[in-house]
Write an enzyme that holds these catalytic residues in place. Sequence first.
Site, PDB file in Angstrom:
ATOM      1  N   ALA A 170      -1.705  -2.458  -4.502  1.00 24.89           N
ATOM      2  CA  ALA A 170      -2.648  -1.318  -4.583  1.00 24.89           C
ATOM      3  C   ALA A 170      -2.380  -0.506  -5.772  1.00 24.89           C
ATOM      4  O   ALA A 170      -1.647   0.467  -5.566  1.00 24.89           O
ATOM      5  CB  ALA A 170      -2.774  -0.450  -3.375  1.00 24.89           C
ATOM      6  N   LYS A 229       1.087   4.549 -11.541  1.00 23.19           N
ATOM      7  CA  LYS A 229       0.330   3.279 -11.201  1.00 23.19           C
ATOM      8  C   LYS A 229       0.060   2.270 -12.375  1.00 23.19           C
ATOM      9  O   LYS A 229       0.037   1.001 -12.072  1.00 23.19           O
ATOM     10  CB  LYS A 229      -0.998   3.933 -10.431  1.00 23.19           C
ATOM     11  CG  LYS A 229      -0.986   4.176  -8.971  1.00 23.19           C
ATOM     12  CD  LYS A 229      -0.439   3.241  -8.158  1.00 23.19           C
ATOM     13  CE  LYS A 229      -0.524   3.680  -6.843  1.00 23.19           C
ATOM     14  NZ  LYS A 229      -0.130   2.805  -5.884  1.00 23.19           N
ATOM     15  N   LEU A 288       0.750  -1.116  -0.032  1.00 18.91           N
ATOM     16  CA  LEU A 288      -0.010  -0.020   0.001  1.00 18.91           C
ATOM     17  C   LEU A 288       0.800   1.419  -0.061  1.00 18.91           C
ATOM     18  O   LEU A 288       0.299   2.295  -0.182  1.00 18.91           O
ATOM     19  CB  LEU A 288      -0.635   0.034   1.311  1.00 18.91           C
ATOM     20  CG  LEU A 288      -1.780  -1.163   1.401  1.00 18.91           C
ATOM     21  CD1 LEU A 288      -2.480  -1.052   2.836  1.00 18.91           C
ATOM     22  CD2 LEU A 288      -2.963  -1.222   0.318  1.00 18.91           C
ATOM     23  N   TYR A 323       0.995  10.368 -11.895  1.00 17.90           N
ATOM     24  CA  TYR A 323       0.389   9.374 -10.629  1.00 17.90           C
ATOM     25  C   TYR A 323      -0.344   8.200 -11.433  1.00 17.90           C
ATOM     26  O   TYR A 323       0.089   7.021 -11.248  1.00 17.90           O
ATOM     27  CB  TYR A 323      -0.549  10.165  -9.545  1.00 17.90           C
ATOM     28  CG  TYR A 323      -1.150   9.021  -8.870  1.00 17.90           C
ATOM     29  CD1 TYR A 323      -0.084   8.824  -7.631  1.00 17.90           C
ATOM     30  CD2 TYR A 323      -2.222   8.659  -8.930  1.00 17.90           C
ATOM     31  CE1 TYR A 323      -0.677   7.987  -6.619  1.00 17.90           C
ATOM     32  CE2 TYR A 323      -2.846   7.623  -7.747  1.00 17.90           C
ATOM     33  CZ  TYR A 323      -1.735   7.550  -6.833  1.00 17.90           C
ATOM     34  OH  TYR A 323      -2.495   6.640  -5.768  1.00 17.90           O
TER      35      TYR A 323
END
Length: 325
Positions: A119, A155, A78, A151
């Site tokens: 995550a 991810k 996480l 971002y």
Amino acid sequence: MGQRYLITGGAGFIGSHLAERLLARGDGVYALDDESTGSRNNIAALLEKPDFRFVPGSIMDEDKLGQLVGTCHFVVHLAAAVGVKYILENPLASIMTNVAGTERVLRYCARYEKPVFLASSSEVYGLQTRAPLKEDDFCVIGATSVSRWSYACSKALDEFMALAYHHKKAFPAVIGRLFNTVGPRQSAAYGMVLPRLADQAISGQPMTVYGDGSQTRTFTHVTDAVEAIIRLLDHPATWGQVYNVGGTEEISIRALAERIRTQAASQSEIRFIAYDQVYNHNFQDMPRRVPDIRKLRQATGFQPRIGLDAIIADVLADRRRQRRG
Ligand code: UDP
């Protein structure tokens, strides 16, 4: 003790709730956290528990990370940059944590063959306008001059890395794309709308709605998100797959502000802030973000249990407690 879990970002908002839940079902937890956005306050109630260990430190510290991964049965990754505001203020650090940090976590999990939950974020869908969003919908990322998209890209790259490891080595990795997750202990400091509007309503300050407030989101209570994470790791059939993790009740931010104001019995004015006044950056927002969670439900039986009114009530109660404390 049952299984031992390493939670990176274990002193964060979601990490601390996950730790509580795992301990309650008899598992052990190592919580690794560099306290950049996480806080010892989040895990204060756990520090004395025999099956809980807080390990201050960063996922960038390979010796520490390798040792921890080696001694745990499962890893929940996480640790990441969090919140639109934080990411806009710290773009480089966010990219490094999300890319270089995750690369290390995945490398050690692959080396020791430890199942890992990664995550990811609904942010990877970017400006995709379909609703509800399905896991194989295109990711529509904006221009590189708008740092928010770094971002989303970081991810997405994390997902590519996890899937590449999985395909190369049958490495047990499952990816959850978390949609807006909210609940007690979430900080208002990194821009998240619900704790911000709740604080504003409680204190009688103007409630800041960005744009005209017609953009929509769904909200998941952190207890539901944690349940989904645990179920995904408990079901090996999910390994090598991507799952949306989110709520089902779509609401505009304007309606959200009104609902929070009503539930808080607040007199706050709702103030609309033009996008070009937000964060003093070239900020871009998503007009709509709603997950299709059928894949998650089919694989694990998961269904979110906490509706929006209960979510708002819980957040308001938490913010009031924090103000008193
Ligand atoms: N937002 C808002 N007022 C705030 C903070 C956020 O109107 O004080 C809006 C934001 O523009 C977005 C939505 O609320 O449309 C959710 O924002 P958040 O940063 O919580 O999460 P996002 O879904 O953008 O990642």
